[in-house]
Design a protein around this motif. Structure first.
Motif, short mmCIF file in Angstrom:
data_model
loop_
_atom_site.label_atom_id
_atom_site.label_comp_id
_atom_site.label_asym_id
_atom_site.label_seq_id
_atom_site.Cartn_x
_atom_site.Cartn_y
_atom_site.Cartn_z
N THR A 124 0.84 -1.20 0.00
CA THR A 124 0.00 0.00 0.00
C THR A 124 0.87 1.25 0.00
N ALA A 125 1.90 1.26 0.84
CA ALA A 125 2.78 2.43 0.93
C ALA A 125 3.59 2.65 -0.34
N GLU A 126 3.98 1.56 -1.00
CA GLU A 126 4.87 1.66 -2.16
C GLU A 126 4.15 1.54 -3.50
N GLY A 127 2.85 1.28 -3.45
CA GLY A 127 2.06 1.26 -4.67
C GLY A 127 2.22 0.03 -5.54
N PHE A 128 2.36 -1.13 -4.96
CA PHE A 128 2.37 -2.37 -5.74
C PHE A 128 1.31 -3.31 -5.19
N VAL A 129 1.01 -4.35 -5.93
CA VAL A 129 0.02 -5.33 -5.50
C VAL A 129 0.76 -6.52 -4.89
N TYR A 130 0.44 -6.82 -3.65
CA TYR A 130 1.07 -7.95 -2.97
C TYR A 130 0.20 -9.20 -3.13
N ASP A 131 0.85 -10.30 -3.39
CA ASP A 131 0.21 -11.61 -3.23
C ASP A 131 1.28 -12.58 -2.77
N ASP A 132 0.85 -13.64 -2.11
CA ASP A 132 1.82 -14.52 -1.45
C ASP A 132 2.58 -15.44 -2.40
N SER A 133 2.38 -15.28 -3.70
CA SER A 133 3.23 -16.01 -4.64
C SER A 133 4.51 -15.22 -4.96
N MET A 134 4.61 -14.01 -4.42
CA MET A 134 5.82 -13.20 -4.63
C MET A 134 7.00 -13.90 -3.95
N ILE A 135 8.18 -13.70 -4.53
CA ILE A 135 9.38 -14.34 -3.99
C ILE A 135 9.88 -13.57 -2.78
N GLY A 136 10.15 -14.33 -1.72
CA GLY A 136 10.74 -13.77 -0.51
C GLY A 136 12.18 -14.20 -0.38
N ILE A 137 12.95 -13.38 0.29
CA ILE A 137 14.32 -13.74 0.66
C ILE A 137 14.26 -14.18 2.12
N CYS A 138 14.37 -15.47 2.33
CA CYS A 138 14.33 -16.05 3.68
C CYS A 138 15.77 -16.14 4.16
N GLU A 139 16.09 -15.27 5.08
CA GLU A 139 17.48 -15.08 5.51
C GLU A 139 17.64 -15.51 6.96
N GLN A 140 18.59 -16.38 7.20
CA GLN A 140 18.95 -16.76 8.56
C GLN A 140 20.23 -16.02 8.94
N PHE A 141 20.34 -15.69 10.22
CA PHE A 141 21.49 -14.91 10.66
C PHE A 141 21.91 -15.31 12.07
N ASP A 142 23.12 -14.93 12.39
CA ASP A 142 23.63 -15.03 13.76
C ASP A 142 23.77 -13.62 14.30
N CYS A 143 23.39 -13.43 15.55
CA CYS A 143 23.66 -12.16 16.22
C CYS A 143 25.09 -12.27 16.75
N VAL A 144 26.00 -11.49 16.18
CA VAL A 144 27.41 -11.60 16.53
C VAL A 144 27.87 -10.54 17.54
N TRP A 145 27.04 -9.50 17.72
CA TRP A 145 27.40 -8.46 18.68
C TRP A 145 26.15 -7.75 19.15
N PRO A 146 25.93 -7.55 20.43
CA PRO A 146 26.83 -7.94 21.50
C PRO A 146 26.89 -9.45 21.66
N GLN A 147 27.99 -9.90 22.23
CA GLN A 147 28.18 -11.34 22.41
C GLN A 147 27.26 -11.85 23.49
#
Length: 147
Positions: A124-147
Motif C-alpha cells: 500500500t505504501a509503495e504502490g504495488f500489488v502484494y500476493d503470497d506467490s511473490m518471492i521472498g528472501i528467507c534469511e537466517q542470521f547469527d547475532c554476533v554483537w553484542p556477544q
C-alpha cells in the motif's frame, strides 16, 4: 552509541575489519522495531524475510553480509551476520523457517498472518500489488554483537 562505535567495538574484539555495515530495523514501526530487536538480542529471532523486489539485481543479501540493527529510536544496538539464504514464494515458507524467525507463537499460521499483513502495508505504501506467490528472501542470521 552510534554505528561506527558499535562496529569498531566488534572489529576490535574479534579482529574483523571493513566498512561500517548498513543499518536497518526489523518491522515497520518503532514499537515493532523494539520488540523484534529484543527477540534478536534474546537469541529467539534468528531469521527474517523480505520481498526480493526490495533489492536491485545483484544487491540481494549474501551469506557473510553484516547488518547493524537499530531500535525504534534509531539507535544501533546489534550486529548480525547472514549465514543462510533461500529464495522462495511467501506461500511456500515452512514451519521450520517460521519457528526460527521466532515471532509470536513461532507457528507458520502466526508467521503467515503477520507477514501477509506486513507485506500488504508495504504494498500500500509503495504502490504495488502484494500476493503470497511473490518471492521472498528467507534469511537466517547469527547475532554476533553484542556477544
Amino acid at each position: 552509541m552510534n554505528a561506527e562505535t558499535l562496529w569498531a567495538d566488534y572489529c576490535a574484539a574479534i579482529g574483523e575489519s571493513g566498512p561500517v555495515p548498513p543499518i536497518d530495523v526489523f518491522g515497520d514501526n518503532p514499537v515493532m522495531n523494539d520488540e523484534l530487536l529484543d527477540l534478536v538480542l534474546e537469541g529467539t529471532k534468528r531469521a527474517t524475510c523480505c520481498l526480493a523486489r526490495d533489492f536491485a539485481e545483484g544487491d540481494q543479501p549474501k551469506i557473510g553480509d553484516y547488518w547493524i540493527i537499530a531500535d525504534g529510536a534509531g539507535t544501533p544496538r546489534a550486529i548480525i551476520r547472514t549465514c543462510h539464504i533461500e529464495l522462495k514464494a511467501i506461500c511456500d515458507v515452512d514451519d521450520s523457517f517460521a519457528h526460527i524467525e521466532g515471532e509470536g507463537d513461532k507457528s507458520l499460521a502466526y508467521w503467515k498472518t503477520e507477514h501477509d499483513a506486513y507485506f500488504q502495508r508495504q504494498a500500500t505504501a509503495e504502490g504495488f500489488v502484494y500476493d503470497d506467490s511473490m518471492i521472498g528472501i528467507c534469511e537466517q542470521f547469527d547475532c554476533v554483537w553484542p556477544q
